[in-house]
Scaffold this motif. Structure first.
Motif, PDB file in Angstrom:
ATOM      1  N   GLY A  38       1.236  -1.155   0.072  1.00 23.91           N
ATOM      2  CA  GLY A  38      -0.277   0.380  -0.248  1.00 23.91           C
ATOM      3  C   GLY A  38       0.773   1.313  -0.423  1.00 23.91           C
ATOM      4  O   GLY A  38      -0.052   2.544  -0.312  1.00 23.91           O
ATOM      5  N   LEU A  39       2.059   0.813   0.203  1.00 22.35           N
ATOM      6  CA  LEU A  39       3.058   1.768  -0.215  1.00 22.35           C
ATOM      7  C   LEU A  39       4.144   2.658  -1.262  1.00 22.35           C
ATOM      8  O   LEU A  39       4.515   3.617  -1.154  1.00 22.35           O
ATOM      9  N   SER A  40       3.318   1.800  -2.210  1.00 19.72           N
ATOM     10  CA  SER A  40       4.100   1.950  -3.244  1.00 19.72           C
ATOM     11  C   SER A  40       3.782   3.448  -3.671  1.00 19.72           C
ATOM     12  O   SER A  40       5.258   3.706  -4.121  1.00 19.72           O
ATOM     13  N   ALA A  41       2.865   4.297  -3.456  1.00 20.10           N
ATOM     14  CA  ALA A  41       2.898   5.470  -4.115  1.00 20.10           C
ATOM     15  C   ALA A  41       3.914   6.001  -3.067  1.00 20.10           C
ATOM     16  O   ALA A  41       4.140   7.623  -4.034  1.00 20.10           O
TER      17      ALA A  41
ATOM     18  N   ILE B  29       9.678  -2.147  -0.047  1.00 19.37           N
ATOM     19  CA  ILE B  29       8.179  -1.938  -0.641  1.00 19.37           C
ATOM     20  C   ILE B  29       8.506  -2.629  -2.260  1.00 19.37           C
ATOM     21  O   ILE B  29       7.011  -3.175  -2.069  1.00 19.37           O
ATOM     22  N   VAL B  30       9.657  -2.329  -2.860  1.00 20.90           N
ATOM     23  CA  VAL B  30       9.771  -3.012  -4.174  1.00 20.90           C
ATOM     24  C   VAL B  30       9.290  -4.791  -3.574  1.00 20.90           C
ATOM     25  O   VAL B  30       8.904  -5.196  -4.875  1.00 20.90           O
ATOM     26  N   VAL B  31       9.949  -5.092  -3.372  1.00 14.03           N
ATOM     27  CA  VAL B  31      10.328  -6.881  -2.204  1.00 14.03           C
ATOM     28  C   VAL B  31       9.017  -6.624  -2.509  1.00 14.03           C
ATOM     29  O   VAL B  31       8.519  -7.918  -2.651  1.00 14.03           O
ATOM     30  N   ALA B  32       7.924  -6.605  -1.609  1.00  9.58           N
ATOM     31  CA  ALA B  32       6.284  -6.581  -1.239  1.00  9.58           C
ATOM     32  C   ALA B  32       5.659  -5.985  -2.692  1.00  9.58           C
ATOM     33  O   ALA B  32       5.094  -7.568  -2.747  1.00  9.58           O
ATOM     34  N   LEU B  33       6.233  -5.826  -3.301  1.00  5.60           N
ATOM     35  CA  LEU B  33       5.804  -5.522  -4.444  1.00  5.60           C
ATOM     36  C   LEU B  33       6.209  -6.593  -6.311  1.00  5.60           C
ATOM     37  O   LEU B  33       4.750  -7.342  -6.983  1.00  5.60           O
TER      38      LEU B  33
ATOM     39  N   THR C 172       8.211  -2.504 -14.416  1.00  2.00           N
ATOM     40  CA  THR C 172       7.325  -3.002 -13.802  1.00  2.00           C
ATOM     41  C   THR C 172       7.902  -3.722 -12.367  1.00  2.00           C
ATOM     42  O   THR C 172       8.826  -3.056 -12.591  1.00  2.00           O
ATOM     43  N   PRO C 173       7.141  -3.901 -11.752  1.00  2.00           N
ATOM     44  CA  PRO C 173       7.952  -4.261  -9.722  1.00  2.00           C
ATOM     45  C   PRO C 173       8.605  -4.799 -10.390  1.00  2.00           C
ATOM     46  O   PRO C 173      10.054  -5.030  -9.789  1.00  2.00           O
ATOM     47  N   MET C 174       8.640  -6.141 -11.281  1.00  2.00           N
ATOM     48  CA  MET C 174       9.863  -6.430 -11.631  1.00  2.00           C
ATOM     49  C   MET C 174      11.134  -6.224 -11.710  1.00  2.00           C
ATOM     50  O   MET C 174      11.921  -6.633 -12.030  1.00  2.00           O
TER      51      MET C 174
END
Length: 309
Positions: free
Chosen positions: A26-29, A200-204, A269-271
């Motif tokens: 939820g913190l991606s922004a 955050i990136v790991v979570a995504l 993308t997150p990847m």
């Protein structure tokens, strides 16, 4: 001590994000605002005098910046090709290779008894140049395979990098007395922001890390090793002394991978952010180990001779 344990904090929070991704997705922004804070903190440590240092070290800065934006992008492309990465991971590797040097290079350079003034000058100049060169290099290398939003990246880099760094320099110039008092907390702010971005990136991308995490880690370690090795040996062969060779090795090998991860999430993308995420952790480990090794070497008169250290 807390700063020296940065890789540990990054690994710990990444572990939490991997097993409990809902805490961070939820913190991606907040990735871009966090990165803006990091760049502002960097700007607050700079002054116009740091940019004037470029004039005093034109040859070293020129060689270092050339290696920065030549060795790392080409090495990233070659490593991605050798590992058979798909388009997403290749973009991620190219972003890591095409961004400017990271601020951690300044710390590692200081610990390794390199030329800290040169390191700061190179970081400042490469950061400014990267605003234009990063999207250009990524587009040049993979623009035929994927749509690279060059204009959008330029605008974002202007907002994320140029404006906060310039604001930090201005604040430091006109309110230096107050900045000096707060300066000790800047590294902690930057560390917290970077660690949170990594989490955050790991979570995504948690669902895919299991599939490709190890191979991406291997690619990142190789990429980082190429940058550190060529950064040192090319400058050594050009006749620079050992202090300058160490400095340029760190500037070339240690990237602003947090920025690479943020750009990947925003425009791809997150990847694609995974290489930048892993690089953020690894280059602090490799940089710390190398700085520790060099700091134990003799720094007497023979240190300025052109002998590999």
């Amino acid at each position: 001590m807390v700063i020296q344990l940065f890789p540990l904090w990054a690994l710990l929070l990444s572990g939490v994000a991997f097993f409990q991704p809902s805490l961070f997705t939820g913190l991606s922004a907040q990735i871009v605002p966090l990165l803006t804070i990091i760049m502002l903190a960097m700007g607050l440590t700079l002054s116009p005098a740091d940019f004037k240092q470029v004039l005093k070290n034109r040859k070293a800065v020129g060689v270092g910046v050339l290696l920065q934006f030549l060795v790392m992008p080409i090495a990233a492309f070659c490593v991605a090709f050798a590992f058979g990465f798909d388009t997403e991971l290749t973009v991620g590797m190219l972003l890591v290779g095409s961004v400017a040097g990271g601020t951690s290079s300044n710390v590692m350079c200081y610990l390794a008894k390199g030329d800290t003034a040169l390191s700061i000058s190179m970081t400042a100049i490469s950061t400014l140049l990267g605003v234009v060169l990063t999207p250009f290099l990524v587009s040049l290398m993979i623009g035929q395979s994927v749509d690279v939003p060059v204009a959008g990246m330029l605008i974002s880099l202007f907002k994320i990098v140029l404006l906060p760094v310039a604001a930090g320099v201005l604040i430091n110039t006109f309110f230096s007395k107050f900045v000096r008092k707060a300066e000790p907390i800047f590294p902690y702010i930057s560390m917290f922001a970077i660690v949170l971005i990594i989490a955050i990136v790991v979570a995504l991308s948690a669902s895919k890390i299991v599939q490709v995490g190890l191979i991406v880690a291997a690619a990142v370690i190789l990429h980082n090793a190429i940058g550190l090795t060529l950064g040192y040996w090319v400058t050594y062969l050009l006749g620079f002394d050992a202090r300058v060779c160490r400095t340029i090795a760190f500037e070339v090998g240690l990237q602003n991978s947090g920025l690479a991860a943020a750009l990947a999430v925003k425009f791809f993308t997150p990847m694609a952010a995974l290489p930048g995420t892993i690089f953020s952790v690894w280059h602090n480990i490799s940089g710390s180990l190398l700085a520790s090794y060099w700091s134990r070497r003799s720094v007497l008169d023979n240190d300025s001779e052109k002998t590999p250290k």
